[in-house]
Write a protein that holds these residues in place. Structure first.
Motif, PDB file in Angstrom:
ATOM      1  N   LYS A 149      91.880  45.069  19.838  1.00  0.00           N
ATOM      2  CA  LYS A 149      92.313  43.746  20.275  1.00  0.00           C
ATOM      3  C   LYS A 149      92.894  43.804  21.681  1.00  0.00           C
ATOM      4  O   LYS A 149      92.636  42.922  22.519  1.00  0.00           O
ATOM      5  N   GLU A 150      93.680  44.848  21.961  1.00  0.00           N
ATOM      6  CA  GLU A 150      94.260  45.012  23.303  1.00  0.00           C
ATOM      7  C   GLU A 150      93.159  45.202  24.343  1.00  0.00           C
ATOM      8  O   GLU A 150      93.228  44.645  25.450  1.00  0.00           O
ATOM      9  N   LEU A 151      92.136  45.963  23.979  1.00  0.00           N
ATOM     10  CA  LEU A 151      91.024  46.204  24.896  1.00  0.00           C
ATOM     11  C   LEU A 151      90.256  44.908  25.162  1.00  0.00           C
ATOM     12  O   LEU A 151      89.855  44.626  26.298  1.00  0.00           O
ATOM     13  N   GLN A 152      90.094  44.106  24.126  1.00  0.00           N
ATOM     14  CA  GLN A 152      89.410  42.825  24.272  1.00  0.00           C
ATOM     15  C   GLN A 152      90.173  41.911  25.238  1.00  0.00           C
ATOM     16  O   GLN A 152      89.579  41.308  26.139  1.00  0.00           O
ATOM     17  N   ASN A 153      91.488  41.833  25.079  1.00  0.00           N
ATOM     18  CA  ASN A 153      92.311  41.021  25.974  1.00  0.00           C
ATOM     19  C   ASN A 153      92.286  41.568  27.403  1.00  0.00           C
ATOM     20  O   ASN A 153      92.266  40.811  28.368  1.00  0.00           O
ATOM     21  N   GLY A 165      83.797  32.261  31.000  1.00  0.00           N
ATOM     22  CA  GLY A 165      84.883  33.223  30.795  1.00  0.00           C
ATOM     23  C   GLY A 165      86.164  32.567  30.349  1.00  0.00           C
ATOM     24  O   GLY A 165      86.899  33.108  29.507  1.00  0.00           O
ATOM     25  N   LEU A 166      86.447  31.387  30.894  1.00  0.00           N
ATOM     26  CA  LEU A 166      87.660  30.666  30.498  1.00  0.00           C
ATOM     27  C   LEU A 166      87.558  30.167  29.062  1.00  0.00           C
ATOM     28  O   LEU A 166      88.544  30.172  28.319  1.00  0.00           O
ATOM     29  N   SER A 167      86.352  29.725  28.669  1.00  0.00           N
ATOM     30  CA  SER A 167      86.183  29.256  27.288  1.00  0.00           C
ATOM     31  C   SER A 167      86.399  30.396  26.302  1.00  0.00           C
ATOM     32  O   SER A 167      86.971  30.192  25.221  1.00  0.00           O
ATOM     33  N   ILE A 168      85.972  31.610  26.689  1.00  0.00           N
ATOM     34  CA  ILE A 168      86.201  32.794  25.844  1.00  0.00           C
ATOM     35  C   ILE A 168      87.696  33.077  25.717  1.00  0.00           C
ATOM     36  O   ILE A 168      88.179  33.535  24.680  1.00  0.00           O
ATOM     37  N   GLN A 169      88.432  32.774  26.786  1.00  0.00           N
ATOM     38  CA  GLN A 169      89.880  32.986  26.769  1.00  0.00           C
ATOM     39  C   GLN A 169      90.615  31.919  25.965  1.00  0.00           C
ATOM     40  O   GLN A 169      91.817  32.030  25.735  1.00  0.00           O
ATOM     41  N   GLY A 170      89.893  30.866  25.567  1.00  0.00           N
ATOM     42  CA  GLY A 170      90.523  29.810  24.781  1.00  0.00           C
ATOM     43  C   GLY A 170      91.053  28.650  25.602  1.00  0.00           C
ATOM     44  O   GLY A 170      91.779  27.798  25.087  1.00  0.00           O
ATOM     45  N   VAL A 171      90.689  28.608  26.879  1.00  0.00           N
ATOM     46  CA  VAL A 171      91.116  27.501  27.739  1.00  0.00           C
ATOM     47  C   VAL A 171      90.352  26.234  27.338  1.00  0.00           C
ATOM     48  O   VAL A 171      89.175  26.293  26.982  1.00  0.00           O
ATOM     49  N   SER A 172      91.005  25.092  27.382  1.00  0.00           N
ATOM     50  CA  SER A 172      90.375  23.839  26.974  1.00  0.00           C
ATOM     51  C   SER A 172      89.153  23.541  27.832  1.00  0.00           C
ATOM     52  O   SER A 172      89.075  23.966  28.990  1.00  0.00           O
ATOM     53  N   LYS A 173      88.225  22.767  27.252  1.00  0.00           N
ATOM     54  CA  LYS A 173      86.967  22.476  27.941  1.00  0.00           C
ATOM     55  C   LYS A 173      87.203  21.719  29.242  1.00  0.00           C
ATOM     56  O   LYS A 173      86.589  22.030  30.275  1.00  0.00           O
ATOM     57  N   SER A 174      88.105  20.752  29.220  1.00  0.00           N
ATOM     58  CA  SER A 174      88.363  19.951  30.428  1.00  0.00           C
ATOM     59  C   SER A 174      88.975  20.803  31.535  1.00  0.00           C
ATOM     60  O   SER A 174      88.576  20.697  32.708  1.00  0.00           O
ATOM     61  N   GLU A 175      89.917  21.648  31.167  1.00  0.00           N
ATOM     62  CA  GLU A 175      90.573  22.497  32.165  1.00  0.00           C
ATOM     63  C   GLU A 175      89.613  23.536  32.734  1.00  0.00           C
ATOM     64  O   GLU A 175      89.580  23.781  33.943  1.00  0.00           O
ATOM     65  N   SER A 176      88.813  24.147  31.859  1.00  0.00           N
ATOM     66  CA  SER A 176      87.886  25.185  32.318  1.00  0.00           C
ATOM     67  C   SER A 176      86.805  24.590  33.216  1.00  0.00           C
ATOM     68  O   SER A 176      86.422  25.191  34.221  1.00  0.00           O
ATOM     69  N   LYS A 177      86.342  23.372  32.896  1.00  0.00           N
ATOM     70  CA  LYS A 177      85.327  22.723  33.742  1.00  0.00           C
ATOM     71  C   LYS A 177      85.897  22.359  35.107  1.00  0.00           C
ATOM     72  O   LYS A 177      85.238  22.511  36.142  1.00  0.00           O
ATOM     73  N   ALA A 178      87.135  21.863  35.108  1.00  0.00           N
ATOM     74  CA  ALA A 178      87.777  21.484  36.366  1.00  0.00           C
ATOM     75  C   ALA A 178      87.939  22.704  37.268  1.00  0.00           C
ATOM     76  O   ALA A 178      87.666  22.652  38.477  1.00  0.00           O
ATOM     77  N   LYS A 179      88.348  23.814  36.671  1.00  0.00           N
ATOM     78  CA  LYS A 179      88.535  25.044  37.451  1.00  0.00           C
ATOM     79  C   LYS A 179      87.183  25.586  37.917  1.00  0.00           C
ATOM     80  O   LYS A 179      87.053  26.083  39.045  1.00  0.00           O
ATOM     81  N   ALA A 180      86.179  25.491  37.055  1.00  0.00           N
ATOM     82  CA  ALA A 180      84.837  25.964  37.416  1.00  0.00           C
ATOM     83  C   ALA A 180      84.299  25.190  38.617  1.00  0.00           C
ATOM     84  O   ALA A 180      83.684  25.765  39.527  1.00  0.00           O
ATOM     85  N   LYS A 181      84.545  23.873  38.652  1.00  0.00           N
ATOM     86  CA  LYS A 181      84.089  23.058  39.776  1.00  0.00           C
ATOM     87  C   LYS A 181      84.766  23.471  41.074  1.00  0.00           C
ATOM     88  O   LYS A 181      84.149  23.478  42.142  1.00  0.00           O
ATOM     89  N   GLU A 182      86.044  23.838  40.983  1.00  0.00           N
ATOM     90  CA  GLU A 182      86.772  24.293  42.169  1.00  0.00           C
ATOM     91  C   GLU A 182      86.140  25.561  42.735  1.00  0.00           C
ATOM     92  O   GLU A 182      85.958  25.695  43.952  1.00  0.00           O
ATOM     93  N   TRP A 183      85.786  26.487  41.837  1.00  0.00           N
ATOM     94  CA  TRP A 183      85.208  27.746  42.304  1.00  0.00           C
ATOM     95  C   TRP A 183      83.791  27.550  42.822  1.00  0.00           C
ATOM     96  O   TRP A 183      83.375  28.235  43.764  1.00  0.00           O
ATOM     97  N   LEU A 184      83.060  26.631  42.236  1.00  0.00           N
ATOM     98  CA  LEU A 184      81.722  26.331  42.755  1.00  0.00           C
ATOM     99  C   LEU A 184      81.816  25.781  44.179  1.00  0.00           C
ATOM    100  O   LEU A 184      81.003  26.114  45.045  1.00  0.00           O
ATOM    101  N   GLU A 185      82.817  24.967  44.427  1.00  0.00           N
ATOM    102  CA  GLU A 185      83.024  24.460  45.777  1.00  0.00           C
ATOM    103  C   GLU A 185      83.395  25.607  46.722  1.00  0.00           C
ATOM    104  O   GLU A 185      82.904  25.677  47.855  1.00  0.00           O
ATOM    105  N   THR A 186      84.213  26.532  46.235  1.00  0.00           N
ATOM    106  CA  THR A 186      84.644  27.673  47.054  1.00  0.00           C
ATOM    107  C   THR A 186      83.462  28.529  47.497  1.00  0.00           C
ATOM    108  O   THR A 186      83.424  29.016  48.624  1.00  0.00           O
ATOM    109  N   VAL A 187      82.478  28.711  46.607  1.00  0.00           N
ATOM    110  CA  VAL A 187      81.324  29.554  46.953  1.00  0.00           C
ATOM    111  C   VAL A 187      80.166  28.735  47.532  1.00  0.00           C
ATOM    112  O   VAL A 187      79.054  29.237  47.691  1.00  0.00           O
ATOM    113  N   GLY A 188      80.423  27.471  47.844  1.00  0.00           N
ATOM    114  CA  GLY A 188      79.415  26.660  48.533  1.00  0.00           C
ATOM    115  C   GLY A 188      78.381  26.022  47.641  1.00  0.00           C
ATOM    116  O   GLY A 188      77.270  25.719  48.090  1.00  0.00           O
TER     117      GLY A 188
END
Length: 414
Positions: free
Chosen positions: A105-109, A137-160
């Motif tokens: 479990k520790e290795l998984q985290n 990756g965020l969904s695997i961590q248990g982050v909510s769908k709305s939060e993970s999508k919002a963060k994903a959009k930010e990173w997509l903007e960062t990488v163009g």
């Protein structure tokens, strides 16, 4: 080449790492310790030596490149960092934690939160949209769908890739797919990024663009990046430090300029032989000490300083930094007119300085056209070194491809 690492805090420590592949590696480890070769061990036991006595420390916030040809052990090594492969012997410590002692479990985290990986073949989920791939990756961590999508959009903007959120991987070019892979790895906010031949499947132009983007992102994010490549030009361009592997052993480790200028073995020398040093080295890596410094307040004192130099010129430096070059002849003339005169900028000739960060290729013409060594001046105006024709000749070498650049510049100068 990436900027030098400012934070030298050790984050990862690898000590005495061995990997022997086979059904009973422990039984045959004595042969490894006896110094038997990879081929001898394979012939005698059917076991394959993947890594032999690897020792390294990776600092927080640096790009550490592990390079070597196919079969050198570089991909095997990177998979030890997150224990996708367990070593036969050795220590793997990350921020003081012995990774080998982590339970399931520790290795998984640990894998979910501490490290992210970017793969050569992108590793995207073909039936998921771009934004869902980045958020995975965020969904695997248990982050909510709305939060993970919002963060994903930010990173997509960062990488163009803003505007590509609802596309699917098959609709993207190879370079765009790799940007998605990079955004996905960054989205989890993992401190350590593992990049295994991440750009090698890309066309040369796209590959160069991705290297530029990685360097640009690193200047902002200061991640610890472990980058695997077989390409020395790529390693020199992005690495703060480089480790070179051959047949599972580390043959040299150091900063890019150390490896380029001081290859430790014939194997490394063969690697660096065809590298264009003029494009790989900066002025700072080869410049000489800031000698011939004139700091006197009066012409008389300046002459005394000058007479202690091997050359008949010096670089006038006052409280405002570098001011210009001054010759002994000019000082003597000024002294003859007024032996009590103050040392001022009026005694100097203009001589444009060069930046320590300048790539050698860009300063070859100016260096060859100048009768003086060029002063190297930093962003604060301080005189930090000098670059001469003889230094260029020494570094680039008469038999290297770079000598053609020198010859061409000399023809233009002449």
């Amino acid at each position: 080449m990436a900027e030098p690492v400012q934070d030298q805090q050790a984050l990862i420590r690898i000590e005495g790492l061995y990997k022997l592949f086979g059904s009973n590696p422990q039984k045959h480890m004595p042969l490894v310790h006896q110094g038997k070769s990879k081929d001898e061990i394979l012939a005698a036991t059917g076991h394959t030596l993947g890594l032999k006595d690897i020792n390294m420390t990776i600092n927080k916030g640096e790009i550490f490149v592990i390079m070597g040809l196919s079969g050198s052990g570089k991909s095997t090594l990177i998979r030890h960092f997150n224990r996708l492969i367990d070593p036969t012997e050795g220590v793997i410590e990350i921020e003081g934690t012995d990774v080998m002692k982590l339970g399931d479990k520790e290795l998984q985290n640990f894998r979910r939160h501490k490290m992210s990986m970017v793969f050569q073949r992108f590793g995207l989920l073909p039936h998921n949209t771009v934004v869902d791939n980045v958020a995975y990756g965020l969904s695997i961590q248990g982050v909510s769908k709305s939060e993970s999508k919002a963060k994903a959009k930010e990173w997509l903007e960062t990488v163009g890739l803003a505007g590509y959120e609802e596309q699917y991987p098959a609709q993207l070019s190879g370079g765009q797919q790799q940007r998605v892979g990079l955004a996905r790895a960054l989205c989890t906010d993992a401190e350590i990024l593992l990049m295994d031949e991440a750009f090698s499947a890309l066309d040369p132009l796209i590959r160069s663009e991705m290297q530029d983007q990685l360097i640009e992102l690193q200047e902002k994010l200061h991640k610890t990046i472990i980058f695997i490549t077989h390409d020395l030009d790529e390693a020199l361009r992005i690495g703060d430090r480089i480790a070179i592997l051959k047949d599972g052993e580390m043959v040299q480790q150091g900063e890019p300029e150390d490896i380029l200028l001081n290859p430790a073995t014939d194997y490394v020398e063969a690697f660096v032989r065809d590298v264009n040093r003029a494009r790989a080295l900066t002025v700072e890596t080869v410049m000489k000490d800031p000698a011939y410094r004139i700091t006197a307040d009066t012409i008389e004192e300046a002459l005394k300083q000058m007479r202690g130099f091997k050359e008949d010129y010096g670089y006038y430096v006052n409280d405002d930094g570098y001011q210009g070059v001054v010759t002994e002849e000019a000082l003597q003339e000024a002294y003859a007119e007024d032996n009590a005169a103050e040392m001022t900028v009026e005694c100097c000739e203009e001589l444009d300085a060069i930046s320590p960060d300048a790539v050698l290729e860009t300063v070859i013409p100016d260096t060859l056209n100048s009768e003086y060594s060029l002063p190297v001046v930093d962003d604060d105006g301080q005189y930090t070194g000098r670059l001469s024709r003889s230094t260029l000749a020494e570094v680039l070498g008469n038999e290297s491809p770079d000598a053609e650049l020198v010859d061409e510049a000399e023809r233009k100068a002449g």
